[in-house]
Design a protein around this motif. Structure first.
Motif, PDB file in Angstrom:
ATOM      1  N   CYS A  52       8.024  20.234   2.404  1.00 54.86           N
ATOM      2  CA  CYS A  52       9.413  20.703   2.297  1.00 54.86           C
ATOM      3  C   CYS A  52      10.188  19.830   1.315  1.00 54.86           C
ATOM      4  CB  CYS A  52      10.061  20.663   3.674  1.00 54.86           C
ATOM      5  SG  CYS A  52      11.796  21.151   3.677  1.00 54.86           S
ATOM      6  N   ASP A  60       4.639  24.343   8.817  1.00 54.46           N
ATOM      7  CA  ASP A  60       5.295  25.648   8.737  1.00 54.46           C
ATOM      8  C   ASP A  60       6.092  25.817   7.436  1.00 54.46           C
ATOM      9  OD1 ASP A  60       5.389  28.059   9.959  1.00 54.46           O
ATOM     10  OD2 ASP A  60       6.718  27.457  11.595  1.00 54.46           O
ATOM     11  N   VAL A  61       5.480  25.454   6.316  1.00 56.60           N
ATOM     12  CA  VAL A  61       6.149  25.504   5.011  1.00 56.60           C
ATOM     13  C   VAL A  61       5.926  26.863   4.358  1.00 56.60           C
ATOM     14  CG1 VAL A  61       6.207  24.481   2.696  1.00 56.60           C
ATOM     15  CG2 VAL A  61       5.930  23.021   4.695  1.00 56.60           C
ATOM     16  N   GLN A  62       6.990  27.416   3.806  1.00 56.04           N
ATOM     17  CA  GLN A  62       6.924  28.653   3.023  1.00 56.04           C
ATOM     18  C   GLN A  62       7.562  28.397   1.669  1.00 56.04           C
ATOM     19  OE1 GLN A  62       8.856  31.772   5.210  1.00 56.04           O
ATOM     20  NE2 GLN A  62       7.070  32.139   6.495  1.00 56.04           N
ATOM     21  N   TYR A  64      10.055  29.604  -1.226  1.00 58.09           N
ATOM     22  CA  TYR A  64      11.209  30.460  -1.487  1.00 58.09           C
ATOM     23  C   TYR A  64      11.739  30.124  -2.870  1.00 58.09           C
ATOM     24  CZ  TYR A  64      15.816  32.569  -1.217  1.00 58.09           C
ATOM     25  OH  TYR A  64      16.931  33.309  -1.484  1.00 58.09           O
ATOM     26  N   ASN A  68       9.268  24.787  -1.820  1.00 53.04           N
ATOM     27  CA  ASN A  68       8.685  24.728  -0.482  1.00 53.04           C
ATOM     28  C   ASN A  68       9.744  24.295   0.524  1.00 53.04           C
ATOM     29  OD1 ASN A  68       6.083  25.372  -1.407  1.00 53.04           O
ATOM     30  ND2 ASN A  68       5.742  23.267  -2.007  1.00 53.04           N
ATOM     31  N   CYS A  70      10.449  24.081   4.884  1.00 53.64           N
ATOM     32  CA  CYS A  70       9.884  24.216   6.229  1.00 53.64           C
ATOM     33  C   CYS A  70      10.784  25.095   7.100  1.00 53.64           C
ATOM     34  CB  CYS A  70       9.690  22.841   6.881  1.00 53.64           C
ATOM     35  SG  CYS A  70      11.219  22.028   7.384  1.00 53.64           S
ATOM     36  N   LYS A  71      10.248  25.502   8.234  1.00 54.36           N
ATOM     37  CA  LYS A  71      10.966  26.396   9.142  1.00 54.36           C
ATOM     38  C   LYS A  71      12.267  25.762   9.641  1.00 54.36           C
ATOM     39  CE  LYS A  71      10.426  29.014  13.390  1.00 54.36           C
ATOM     40  NZ  LYS A  71       9.549  29.338  14.515  1.00 54.36           N
ATOM     41  N   GLU A  72      12.219  24.481  10.010  1.00 52.95           N
ATOM     42  CA  GLU A  72      13.423  23.822  10.534  1.00 52.95           C
ATOM     43  C   GLU A  72      14.541  23.787   9.499  1.00 52.95           C
ATOM     44  OE1 GLU A  72      13.033  20.059  12.450  1.00 52.95           O
ATOM     45  OE2 GLU A  72      11.304  20.722  13.638  1.00 52.95           O
ATOM     46  N   CYS A  73      14.209  23.478   8.247  1.00 53.35           N
ATOM     47  CA  CYS A  73      15.237  23.436   7.201  1.00 53.35           C
ATOM     48  C   CYS A  73      15.743  24.837   6.868  1.00 53.35           C
ATOM     49  CB  CYS A  73      14.706  22.725   5.951  1.00 53.35           C
ATOM     50  SG  CYS A  73      14.494  20.939   6.209  1.00 53.35           S
ATOM     51  N   ARG A  74      14.852  25.848   6.888  1.00 53.67           N
ATOM     52  CA  ARG A  74      15.292  27.228   6.670  1.00 53.67           C
ATOM     53  C   ARG A  74      16.301  27.628   7.741  1.00 53.67           C
ATOM     54  NH1 ARG A  74       9.720  28.123   6.119  1.00 53.67           N
ATOM     55  NH2 ARG A  74       9.683  29.289   8.073  1.00 53.67           N
ATOM     56  N   GLU A  75      15.989  27.280   9.002  1.00 54.04           N
ATOM     57  CA  GLU A  75      16.893  27.622  10.101  1.00 54.04           C
ATOM     58  C   GLU A  75      18.219  26.876   9.980  1.00 54.04           C
ATOM     59  OE1 GLU A  75      14.536  26.830  13.567  1.00 54.04           O
ATOM     60  OE2 GLU A  75      13.430  28.735  13.381  1.00 54.04           O
TER      61      GLU A  75
END
Length: 85
Positions: A52, A60-62, A64, A68, A70-75
């Protein structure tokens, strides 16, 4: 560091073939990326894990827009956007 007992030659282009047994055990496919580290006189290959850009987590990295996250930062970003709306 543990020895595998496997010895491979370096070809004239500097390439080394990783044995299929190692690739299967470590789940390294033909398009997998490896990171290269140097520790004194040792070369260490490690499966690349994207991290991330905000927190450095590799869980849990995607990707965008080429980055890159992670899910926590996206949320957290989504929650910030929701609060500002």
């Amino acid at each position: 560091m543990k020895s595998t007992g496997i010895v491979r030659p370096v070809d004239n282009l500097g390439r080394v073939v990783l044995p299929i047994e190692l690739r299967r055990v470590l789940d390294i496919d033909k398009d997998s990326a490896l990171e290269v580290y140097v520790d004194d006189d040792s070369i260490i290959l490690k499966k690349y894990q994207p991290a991330c850009i905000f927190c450095g987590s590799a869980v849990d990295v995607q990707t965008y827009q080429g980055r890159n996250i992670c899910k926590e930062c996206r949320e957290a970003i989504a929650a910030m956007d929701h609060e500002q709306a």
